[in-house]
Design a protein around this motif. Structure first.
Motif, PDB file in Angstrom:
ATOM      1  N   ARG A 173      -5.901  -2.842 -15.525  1.00 44.12           N
ATOM      2  CA  ARG A 173      -6.579  -2.778 -16.758  1.00 44.12           C
ATOM      3  C   ARG A 173      -5.507  -2.895 -18.069  1.00 44.12           C
ATOM      4  O   ARG A 173      -5.892  -3.361 -19.041  1.00 44.12           O
ATOM      5  CB  ARG A 173      -7.287  -1.285 -16.852  1.00 44.12           C
ATOM      6  CG  ARG A 173      -8.035  -1.379 -18.108  1.00 44.12           C
ATOM      7  CD  ARG A 173      -8.917   0.015 -18.020  1.00 44.12           C
ATOM      8  NE  ARG A 173      -9.789   0.247 -19.355  1.00 44.12           N
ATOM      9  CZ  ARG A 173      -9.483   1.409 -19.957  1.00 44.12           C
ATOM     10  NH1 ARG A 173      -8.543   2.187 -19.846  1.00 44.12           N
ATOM     11  NH2 ARG A 173     -10.232   1.407 -21.250  1.00 44.12           N
ATOM     12  N   CYS A 174      -4.380  -2.195 -17.813  1.00 40.13           N
ATOM     13  CA  CYS A 174      -3.238  -2.102 -18.667  1.00 40.13           C
ATOM     14  C   CYS A 174      -2.681  -3.378 -18.875  1.00 40.13           C
ATOM     15  O   CYS A 174      -2.451  -3.913 -20.093  1.00 40.13           O
ATOM     16  CB  CYS A 174      -2.208  -1.312 -18.578  1.00 40.13           C
ATOM     17  SG  CYS A 174      -2.660   0.606 -18.684  1.00 40.13           S
ATOM     18  N   ALA A 175      -2.513  -4.223 -17.699  1.00 38.21           N
ATOM     19  CA  ALA A 175      -2.017  -5.562 -17.808  1.00 38.21           C
ATOM     20  C   ALA A 175      -2.983  -6.578 -18.890  1.00 38.21           C
ATOM     21  O   ALA A 175      -2.580  -7.151 -19.737  1.00 38.21           O
ATOM     22  CB  ALA A 175      -1.845  -6.108 -16.586  1.00 38.21           C
ATOM     23  N   ALA A 200      -4.871   9.497  -0.328  1.00 37.70           N
ATOM     24  CA  ALA A 200      -3.849   8.232  -0.731  1.00 37.70           C
ATOM     25  C   ALA A 200      -4.450   6.854  -0.941  1.00 37.70           C
ATOM     26  O   ALA A 200      -3.998   6.195  -1.944  1.00 37.70           O
ATOM     27  CB  ALA A 200      -2.898   8.338   0.401  1.00 37.70           C
ATOM     28  N   ASP A 201      -5.575   6.840  -0.289  1.00 38.67           N
ATOM     29  CA  ASP A 201      -6.596   5.331  -0.594  1.00 38.67           C
ATOM     30  C   ASP A 201      -7.026   5.451  -1.827  1.00 38.67           C
ATOM     31  O   ASP A 201      -6.883   4.453  -2.743  1.00 38.67           O
ATOM     32  CB  ASP A 201      -7.173   5.105   0.439  1.00 38.67           C
ATOM     33  CG  ASP A 201      -6.705   4.577   1.718  1.00 38.67           C
ATOM     34  OD1 ASP A 201      -5.618   4.009   1.650  1.00 38.67           O
ATOM     35  OD2 ASP A 201      -7.564   4.662   2.813  1.00 38.67           O
ATOM     36  N   TYR A 202      -7.663   6.555  -2.171  1.00 40.82           N
ATOM     37  CA  TYR A 202      -8.261   6.820  -3.555  1.00 40.82           C
ATOM     38  C   TYR A 202      -7.393   6.494  -4.558  1.00 40.82           C
ATOM     39  O   TYR A 202      -7.401   5.969  -5.375  1.00 40.82           O
ATOM     40  CB  TYR A 202      -9.188   7.949  -3.644  1.00 40.82           C
ATOM     41  CG  TYR A 202      -9.875   8.071  -4.899  1.00 40.82           C
ATOM     42  CD1 TYR A 202     -10.897   7.251  -5.436  1.00 40.82           C
ATOM     43  CD2 TYR A 202      -9.283   9.041  -5.823  1.00 40.82           C
ATOM     44  CE1 TYR A 202     -11.395   7.426  -6.646  1.00 40.82           C
ATOM     45  CE2 TYR A 202      -9.892   8.994  -7.043  1.00 40.82           C
ATOM     46  CZ  TYR A 202     -11.097   8.312  -7.363  1.00 40.82           C
ATOM     47  OH  TYR A 202     -11.406   8.545  -8.564  1.00 40.82           O
ATOM     48  N   GLY A 203      -6.444   7.387  -4.540  1.00 39.45           N
ATOM     49  CA  GLY A 203      -5.122   7.351  -5.781  1.00 39.45           C
ATOM     50  C   GLY A 203      -4.430   5.983  -5.895  1.00 39.45           C
ATOM     51  O   GLY A 203      -4.300   5.480  -7.042  1.00 39.45           O
ATOM     52  N   HIS A 228       0.973  -1.303   0.043  1.00 36.25           N
ATOM     53  CA  HIS A 228       0.086   0.002  -0.029  1.00 36.25           C
ATOM     54  C   HIS A 228       1.037   1.176   0.108  1.00 36.25           C
ATOM     55  O   HIS A 228       1.989   1.353   0.766  1.00 36.25           O
ATOM     56  CB  HIS A 228      -1.052  -0.056   1.328  1.00 36.25           C
ATOM     57  CG  HIS A 228      -1.809   1.188   1.200  1.00 36.25           C
ATOM     58  ND1 HIS A 228      -1.490   2.344   1.815  1.00 36.25           N
ATOM     59  CD2 HIS A 228      -3.229   1.391   0.890  1.00 36.25           C
ATOM     60  CE1 HIS A 228      -2.734   3.321   1.490  1.00 36.25           C
ATOM     61  NE2 HIS A 228      -3.480   2.352   1.138  1.00 36.25           N
ATOM     62  N   LEU A 229       0.622   2.174  -0.674  1.00 36.68           N
ATOM     63  CA  LEU A 229       1.354   3.320  -0.755  1.00 36.68           C
ATOM     64  C   LEU A 229       1.672   4.014   0.267  1.00 36.68           C
ATOM     65  O   LEU A 229       2.986   4.476   0.694  1.00 36.68           O
ATOM     66  CB  LEU A 229       0.536   4.572  -1.735  1.00 36.68           C
ATOM     67  CG  LEU A 229       1.274   5.777  -2.120  1.00 36.68           C
ATOM     68  CD1 LEU A 229       2.562   5.264  -3.036  1.00 36.68           C
ATOM     69  CD2 LEU A 229       0.254   6.568  -2.784  1.00 36.68           C
ATOM     70  N   VAL A 230       1.053   4.067   1.627  1.00 33.85           N
ATOM     71  CA  VAL A 230       1.386   4.780   2.978  1.00 33.85           C
ATOM     72  C   VAL A 230       1.444   3.748   3.791  1.00 33.85           C
ATOM     73  O   VAL A 230       2.091   3.892   4.870  1.00 33.85           O
ATOM     74  CB  VAL A 230       0.761   6.042   3.176  1.00 33.85           C
ATOM     75  CG1 VAL A 230       0.841   7.024   2.171  1.00 33.85           C
ATOM     76  CG2 VAL A 230      -0.841   5.865   2.983  1.00 33.85           C
ATOM     77  N   PHE A 278      -4.673   3.878  -9.103  1.00 36.01           N
ATOM     78  CA  PHE A 278      -3.427   3.105  -9.824  1.00 36.01           C
ATOM     79  C   PHE A 278      -3.575   1.638  -9.821  1.00 36.01           C
ATOM     80  O   PHE A 278      -3.152   1.257 -11.236  1.00 36.01           O
ATOM     81  CB  PHE A 278      -2.401   3.564  -8.906  1.00 36.01           C
ATOM     82  CG  PHE A 278      -0.981   3.288  -9.434  1.00 36.01           C
ATOM     83  CD1 PHE A 278      -0.255   4.010 -10.612  1.00 36.01           C
ATOM     84  CD2 PHE A 278      -0.451   2.107  -8.845  1.00 36.01           C
ATOM     85  CE1 PHE A 278       0.676   3.496 -11.033  1.00 36.01           C
ATOM     86  CE2 PHE A 278       0.758   1.899  -9.524  1.00 36.01           C
ATOM     87  CZ  PHE A 278       1.369   2.320 -10.608  1.00 36.01           C
ATOM     88  N   LYS A 279      -4.101   0.884  -8.697  1.00 34.96           N
ATOM     89  CA  LYS A 279      -4.190  -0.642  -8.913  1.00 34.96           C
ATOM     90  C   LYS A 279      -4.869  -0.738 -10.242  1.00 34.96           C
ATOM     91  O   LYS A 279      -4.828  -1.752 -10.779  1.00 34.96           O
ATOM     92  CB  LYS A 279      -4.378  -0.963  -7.521  1.00 34.96           C
ATOM     93  CG  LYS A 279      -3.366  -1.148  -6.969  1.00 34.96           C
ATOM     94  CD  LYS A 279      -3.630  -1.889  -5.586  1.00 34.96           C
ATOM     95  CE  LYS A 279      -4.932  -1.756  -4.917  1.00 34.96           C
ATOM     96  NZ  LYS A 279      -5.213  -2.411  -3.794  1.00 34.96           N
TER      97      LYS A 279
END
Length: 80
Positions: A59-61, A46-49, A3-5, A53-54
């Motif tokens: 989606r890209c993968a 931070a949670d939303y961002g 997790h980011l933070v 991002f995940k």
């Protein structure tokens, strides 16, 4: 899970240093941005961002996987 933070490379390094029983404490200055991100105001951001991002990376993968499958299928049909 990363997790980011909440659980990141700094928290890993802190826990690892503690498990190794390092003679010196892990430097507190490395937590600056993490501690700021854990505040009541910024944690939801931070949670939303991080969740966005995940989702985007997943989606890209998936799109890359579909493109690779389509290319492999086209190649196999071309060699028939």
């Amino acid at each position: 899970q990363y997790h980011l933070v909440r659980k990141n490379c700094v928290t890993f390094a802190e826990e690892f240093a503690e498990a190794l029983k390092a003679p010196e404490a892990f430097p507190a200055y490395t937590r600056g941005a993490i501690d700021l991100g854990m505040t009541e105001t910024l944690l939801p951001v931070a949670d939303y961002g991080w969740s966005w991002f995940k989702w985007y990376c997943t989606r890209c993968a998936a799109q890359e996987e579909e493109a690779a499958k389509a290319a492999a299928e086209a190649e196999s049909q071309g060699s028939l």
